[in-house]
Design an enzyme around this catalytic site. Structure first.
Site, PDB file in Angstrom:
ATOM      1  N   ASP A   1       0.833  -1.211   0.000  1.00 16.19           N
ATOM      2  CA  ASP A   1       0.000   0.000   0.000  1.00 16.19           C
ATOM      3  C   ASP A   1       0.860   1.251   0.000  1.00 16.19           C
ATOM      4  OD1 ASP A   1      -2.556   1.486   2.119  1.00 16.19           O
ATOM      5  OD2 ASP A   1      -2.337   1.444  -0.062  1.00 16.19           O
TER       6      ASP A   1
ATOM      7  N   LYS B   1       2.576   3.565  -5.759  1.00 10.82           N
ATOM      8  CA  LYS B   1       2.124   2.483  -6.654  1.00 10.82           C
ATOM      9  C   LYS B   1       3.193   1.998  -7.630  1.00 10.82           C
ATOM     10  CE  LYS B   1      -1.163   3.268  -4.107  1.00 10.82           C
ATOM     11  NZ  LYS B   1      -1.091   2.545  -2.806  1.00 10.82           N
TER      12      LYS B   1
HETATM   13  C1  SAM Z   1      -1.425   5.091   1.097  1.00 11.23           C
HETATM   14  S1  SAM Z   1      -0.279   5.487   2.363  1.00 11.23           S
HETATM   15  C2  SAM Z   1      -0.368   4.023   3.433  1.00 11.23           C
HETATM   16  C3  SAM Z   1      -1.724   3.852   4.055  1.00 11.23           C
HETATM   17  C4  SAM Z   1      -1.815   2.748   5.112  1.00 11.23           C
HETATM   18  N1  SAM Z   1      -1.354   1.448   4.564  1.00 11.23           N
HETATM   19  C5  SAM Z   1      -3.264   2.607   5.599  1.00 11.23           C
HETATM   20  O1  SAM Z   1      -4.047   1.946   4.891  1.00 11.23           O
HETATM   21  O2  SAM Z   1      -3.578   3.184   6.654  1.00 11.23           O
HETATM   22  C6  SAM Z   1       1.274   5.212   1.523  1.00 11.23           C
HETATM   23  C7  SAM Z   1       2.460   5.418   2.429  1.00 11.23           C
HETATM   24  O3  SAM Z   1       3.595   4.764   1.903  1.00 11.23           O
HETATM   25  C8  SAM Z   1       4.748   5.564   2.152  1.00 11.23           C
HETATM   26  N2  SAM Z   1       5.735   5.110   1.154  1.00 11.23           N
HETATM   27  C9  SAM Z   1       5.667   5.289  -0.189  1.00 11.23           C
HETATM   28  N3  SAM Z   1       6.701   4.671  -0.795  1.00 11.23           N
HETATM   29  C10 SAM Z   1       7.441   4.086   0.196  1.00 11.23           C
HETATM   30  C11 SAM Z   1       8.627   3.298   0.204  1.00 11.23           C
HETATM   31  N4  SAM Z   1       9.258   2.968  -0.938  1.00 11.23           N
HETATM   32  N5  SAM Z   1       9.116   2.867   1.403  1.00 11.23           N
HETATM   33  C12 SAM Z   1       8.474   3.181   2.548  1.00 11.23           C
HETATM   34  N6  SAM Z   1       7.340   3.921   2.612  1.00 11.23           N
HETATM   35  C13 SAM Z   1       6.836   4.366   1.435  1.00 11.23           C
HETATM   36  C14 SAM Z   1       4.264   6.991   2.015  1.00 11.23           C
HETATM   37  O4  SAM Z   1       5.099   7.888   2.700  1.00 11.23           O
HETATM   38  C15 SAM Z   1       2.863   6.892   2.606  1.00 11.23           C
HETATM   39  O5  SAM Z   1       2.845   7.195   3.979  1.00 11.23           O
HETATM   40  O1  BIE Z   2      -1.681   7.683  -4.641  1.00 12.08           O
HETATM   41  C1  BIE Z   2      -2.623   8.039  -3.945  1.00 12.08           C
HETATM   42  C2  BIE Z   2      -3.054   9.431  -3.980  1.00 12.08           C
HETATM   43  C3  BIE Z   2      -2.926  10.130  -5.165  1.00 12.08           C
HETATM   44  C4  BIE Z   2      -3.328  11.457  -5.219  1.00 12.08           C
HETATM   45  C5  BIE Z   2      -3.852  12.077  -4.079  1.00 12.08           C
HETATM   46  C6  BIE Z   2      -3.972  11.364  -2.904  1.00 12.08           C
HETATM   47  C7  BIE Z   2      -3.578  10.037  -2.848  1.00 12.08           C
HETATM   48  C8  BIE Z   2      -3.346   7.039  -3.108  1.00 12.08           C
HETATM   49  C9  BIE Z   2      -4.750   7.009  -3.139  1.00 12.08           C
HETATM   50  C10 BIE Z   2      -5.445   6.021  -2.439  1.00 12.08           C
HETATM   51  C11 BIE Z   2      -4.731   5.055  -1.723  1.00 12.08           C
HETATM   52  O2  BIE Z   2      -5.368   4.043  -1.044  1.00 12.08           O
HETATM   53  C12 BIE Z   2      -3.329   5.072  -1.686  1.00 12.08           C
HETATM   54  O3  BIE Z   2      -2.702   4.065  -1.030  1.00 12.08           O
HETATM   55  C13 BIE Z   2      -2.627   6.096  -2.346  1.00 12.08           C
HETATM   56  N1  BIE Z   2      -1.191   6.227  -2.198  1.00 12.08           N
HETATM   57  O4  BIE Z   2      -0.687   7.358  -2.227  1.00 12.08           O
HETATM   58  O5  BIE Z   2      -0.491   5.229  -1.980  1.00 12.08           O
HETATM   59 MG    MG Z   3      -4.045   2.507  -0.504  1.00  8.20          MG
END
Ligand code: SAM
Ligand code: BIE
Ligand code: MG
Length: 214
Positions: free
Chosen positions: A141, A144
């Site tokens: 998560d 992407k």
């Molecule tokens: C969508 S949020 C995670 C949401 C969480 N899994 C939830 O459902 O509550 C994505 C997170 O991944 C972190 N992230 C993105 N790429 C990463 C990487 N290569 N290594 C560690 N953290 C990363 C970002 O800083 C962000 O906080």
């Molecule tokens: O990439 C976005 C995103 C893109 C644009 C603005 C806000 C969030 C996002 C949206 C829904 C998700 O569940 C999620 O995991 C992500 N993420 O950042 O990893």
């Molecule tokens: Mg997500």
């Protein structure tokens, strides 16, 4: 200076959730994100699918890629059997500071190890640094464009065994086309799609569950 969204989310947890009650933390975050400010937690609808995969698997060793505020960390950890461990990777220090407090408020810190750093740097160190042989479940998560390279890295580091489950969020929105094509066409995975919605919205999204076949 103006507070950040994660700071406001933590405030909502402290105001509305009961210390030591993970479900109340989950509900407080979902209410905040549905009625106050959208945030990129996996959310309640996809969260129920996540719950069912975790409960069915009863994993001992779980890896989460992307912690943010710790919402899915709490969702997963609250279902783990005693002695099971969840390692969650987060490379944004500001998010990690919030996540540690959310995890502590839920009272499940003894099952969780939050590692501040990038997945690509820490995946190769899981064995020597954490004594992990293989994972039973990986929740993808994070950003992407990292899903596919990190999956190949986990394969290369021998962190996946026959039956390891990869559960990937956002396979429709924002979408992970290269990852999806890989796990759906590779002979090393058995994949299935759980249709749902982007957290707190009516947009389609879903989770892809892929079992590693070795
Ligand atoms: C969508 S949020 C995670 C949401 C969480 N899994 C939830 O459902 O509550 C994505 C997170 O991944 C972190 N992230 C993105 N790429 C990463 C990487 N290569 N290594 C560690 N953290 C990363 C970002 O800083 C962000 O906080
Ligand atoms: O990439 C976005 C995103 C893109 C644009 C603005 C806000 C969030 C996002 C949206 C829904 C998700 O569940 C999620 O995991 C992500 N993420 O950042 O990893
Ligand atoms: Mg997500």
């Amino acid at each position: 200076t103006r507070s950040t969204r994660p700071q406001r989310l933590l405030k909502a947890v402290k105001q509305h959730a009961t210390r030591g009650d993970p479900q109340s933390v989950i509900s407080a975050i979902d209410h905040f994100c549905r009625h106050r400010e959208w945030a990129m937690n996996v959310g309640d609808e996809k969260g129920c699918i996540l719950d069912s995969v975790v409960s069915e698997l009863n994993p001992e060793k779980v890896l989460e890629l992307g912690t943010y505020c710790g919402y899915s960390t709490v969702r997963i950890a609250r279902l783990l059997p005693p002695g099971a461990r969840l390692i969650t990777l987060e490379f944004n220090p500001d998010y990690a500071v919030i996540a540690r407090q959310v995890i502590a408020w839920a009272g499940i810190e003894d099952k969780v190890q939050l590692v501040e750093g990038a997945s690509e740097d820490w995946i190769p160190r899981m064995k020597e640094h954490f004594g992990i042989e293989t994972f039973d479940l990986v929740f993808l998560d994070h950003w992407k464009d990292h899903y596919l390279p990190d999956t190949k890295l986990m394969e290369g580091c021998g962190l996946l065994r026959k039956g390891t489950v990869l559960l990937a969020d956002n396979v429709i929105c924002p979408g992970v086309p290269d990852y999806l094509e890989y796990v759906r066409n590779s002979r090393s995975y058995k994949s299935c799609y759980f249709k749902s919605h982007l957290e707190y919205t009516r947009a389609e999204d879903g989770l892809e569950k892929s079992v590693f076949l070795g």
